[in-house]
Scaffold this motif. Structure first.
Motif, short mmCIF file in Angstrom:
data_model
loop_
_atom_site.label_atom_id
_atom_site.label_comp_id
_atom_site.label_asym_id
_atom_site.label_seq_id
_atom_site.Cartn_x
_atom_site.Cartn_y
_atom_site.Cartn_z
N GLY A 144 -2.18 -76.07 -26.20
CA GLY A 144 -2.91 -77.30 -26.43
C GLY A 144 -2.47 -78.49 -25.61
N ALA A 145 -3.34 -79.50 -25.64
CA ALA A 145 -3.03 -80.77 -24.99
C ALA A 145 -1.91 -81.52 -25.73
CB ALA A 145 -4.28 -81.64 -24.94
N ASP A 146 -1.55 -81.04 -26.93
CA ASP A 146 -0.47 -81.68 -27.70
C ASP A 146 0.91 -81.17 -27.30
OD1 ASP A 146 -0.55 -79.12 -28.72
OD2 ASP A 146 -0.42 -79.73 -30.81
N ARG A 147 1.00 -80.38 -26.21
CA ARG A 147 2.26 -79.88 -25.65
C ARG A 147 2.85 -78.71 -26.44
NH1 ARG A 147 5.23 -85.78 -24.60
NH2 ARG A 147 3.41 -86.79 -23.68
N LYS A 148 2.06 -78.10 -27.33
CA LYS A 148 2.57 -77.04 -28.18
C LYS A 148 1.89 -75.71 -27.89
CE LYS A 148 3.54 -80.19 -32.04
NZ LYS A 148 3.20 -80.52 -33.45
N VAL A 149 2.61 -74.64 -28.22
CA VAL A 149 2.03 -73.29 -28.29
C VAL A 149 2.03 -72.90 -29.76
CG1 VAL A 149 2.24 -70.88 -27.59
CG2 VAL A 149 2.92 -72.70 -26.00
N LYS A 150 0.93 -72.33 -30.23
CA LYS A 150 0.87 -71.91 -31.63
C LYS A 150 0.55 -70.43 -31.73
CE LYS A 150 -0.15 -76.36 -33.76
NZ LYS A 150 -1.00 -77.10 -34.73
N LEU A 151 1.23 -69.78 -32.66
CA LEU A 151 0.99 -68.37 -32.97
C LEU A 151 0.12 -68.33 -34.22
CD1 LEU A 151 1.69 -65.35 -32.41
CD2 LEU A 151 3.61 -65.64 -33.99
N ILE A 152 -1.04 -67.67 -34.10
CA ILE A 152 -2.06 -67.74 -35.15
C ILE A 152 -2.56 -66.34 -35.47
CG2 ILE A 152 -4.37 -68.64 -35.70
CD1 ILE A 152 -3.77 -70.94 -33.76
N ASN A 153 -2.86 -66.11 -36.75
CA ASN A 153 -3.56 -64.90 -37.17
C ASN A 153 -5.05 -65.15 -37.02
OD1 ASN A 153 -4.97 -62.93 -38.67
ND2 ASN A 153 -3.21 -62.58 -40.00
N PRO A 154 -5.72 -64.50 -36.06
CA PRO A 154 -7.13 -64.83 -35.82
C PRO A 154 -8.06 -64.41 -36.95
CG PRO A 154 -6.46 -62.97 -34.47
CD PRO A 154 -5.22 -63.48 -35.13
N GLU A 155 -7.65 -63.44 -37.76
CA GLU A 155 -8.50 -62.99 -38.87
C GLU A 155 -8.59 -64.06 -39.96
OE1 GLU A 155 -10.35 -60.16 -39.28
OE2 GLU A 155 -9.94 -59.88 -37.15
N SER A 156 -7.47 -64.71 -40.25
CA SER A 156 -7.44 -65.71 -41.32
C SER A 156 -7.43 -67.14 -40.80
CB SER A 156 -6.20 -65.49 -42.19
OG SER A 156 -5.02 -65.71 -41.43
N GLY A 157 -7.07 -67.31 -39.53
CA GLY A 157 -6.91 -68.66 -38.99
C GLY A 157 -5.60 -69.30 -39.38
N GLY A 186 7.06 -80.92 -22.20
CA GLY A 186 6.90 -82.36 -22.07
C GLY A 186 5.51 -82.79 -21.69
N ASP A 187 4.59 -81.84 -21.56
CA ASP A 187 3.22 -82.17 -21.20
C ASP A 187 2.32 -81.03 -21.67
OD1 ASP A 187 1.00 -83.46 -20.08
OD2 ASP A 187 2.09 -84.03 -18.27
N GLU A 188 1.04 -81.12 -21.37
CA GLU A 188 0.08 -80.12 -21.82
C GLU A 188 0.50 -78.70 -21.41
OE1 GLU A 188 -3.75 -81.07 -20.33
OE2 GLU A 188 -3.83 -83.03 -21.31
#
Length: 300
Positions: free
Chosen positions: A32-45, A55-57
């Motif tokens: 994301g543009a918030d400088r983070k990587v997120k690990l997500i379960n796509p079935e449940s969100g 330090g940046d996108e």
């Protein structure tokens, strides 16, 4: 070709720059543009973990072959090698002089490969303590836009309109000059053909060995603000492409005609897409939202 929306979720990280399945498709990574990587379960969100140190996108991320590690690349010119469970950076590498555009692992995830706006591809022995690249590939004349890594090749695309094939077994470079800036690539499941998404609103299918252009897919609308990604659906029967105004275009692989238009989200450009590694499911990122689409049971 009756695909339907399976799930959608807001990643709460501003504009999504990339969305990627992990090796088995059970989880996905959003950048994301918030400088983070997120690990997500796509079935449940459900958001499982957030990785914060850039330090940046964040422009791209990929999971290792055993899903234990994540590699991410950012506009801040660094790549970070993360431990999935702890969420902590194991290595932070900053040897590029331009923002990172794409990252990849080799087959056993022992080598990290990064492409950058500095026109170079760098390779790192990620298991060693050295932060210096073991190889730097400087042949491109413009920004590196995408990477594909096979068992014996590193394939890079560039805004200079060229696909470069680095054979790491024999140390040879082969170049295919498309002539139009290339913004993204995909490879067929048999590793015989490369799809090159170009800035002239076309996707060119090229033979990996011979380099000739086999066909072109036209019908999607490009965007100056986002790279338009492409993919090949399971079985190499269809080609998909993002488009402006929230559309995903599905082309017949052989005939190159449009067979389906999927309307995604609220009309924002499809900033990223990813095809599930083993089944008929796809991820699309549009604005702040990620959507999961799958083939209806009756069509499988």
């Amino acid at each position: 070709m009756n695909y339907s929306l399976r799930n959608k979720f807001d990643c709460n990280q501003g504009a999504i720059r990339a969305v990627r399945y992990n090796i088995d498709g059970n989880y996905c990574l959003s950048c994301g543009a918030d400088r983070k990587v997120k690990l997500i379960n796509p079935e449940s969100g459900l958001m499982i973990k957030s990785y914060t140190a850039h330090g940046d996108e964040v422009n791209d991320a990929t999971g290792s072959c055993d899903s234990s590690f994540i590699l991410s690349g950012s506009k801040d010119k660094s790549i970070i090698y993360w431990d999935v469970i702890t969420g902590m950076p194991i290595r932070r590498i900053r040897t590029h002089v331009g923002g990172i555009t794409c990252v990849s692992f080799n087959d056993d995830s022992s080598v990290a490969i990064s492409g950058s706006r500095d026109n170079s591809v760098q390779c790192f022995d990620i298991r060693s303590r050295s932060l210096e690249p073991i190889q730097t590939l400087k042949e491109a004349k413009d920004c590196i836009t995408d990477l594909i890594v096979t068992d014996n090749k590193i394939i890079s695309s560039s805004l200079d309109g060229t696909i470069r094939y680095y054979d790491i077994r024999v140390g040879e470079l082969t170049s295919d000059k498309i002539g139009i800036p290339i913004v993204a690539m995909a490879i067929t499941s048999d590793n015989q053909c490369i799809l090159a998404s170009c800035q002239d609103e076309s996707i060119r299918l090229t033979d990996l060995d011979g380099g000739e252009i086999l066909t072109e897919y036209k019908g999607h609308i490009g965007s100056k603000d986002y790279r338009i990604e492409c993919g090949v659906l399971k079985g190499d029967g269809y080609v998909i492409s993002g488009s402006k105004f929230g559309e995903v275009i599905v082309y017949d692989f052989l005939e190159a005609n449009i067979v389906k238009r999927l309307q995604i989200g609220s009309g924002n450009t499809i900033s990223s897409l990813c095809v599930h590694p083993s089944n008929d499911q796809m991820l699309f990122a549009s604005g702040r939202e990620v959507q999961v689409w799958s083939l209806n049971d009756s069509d499988e």
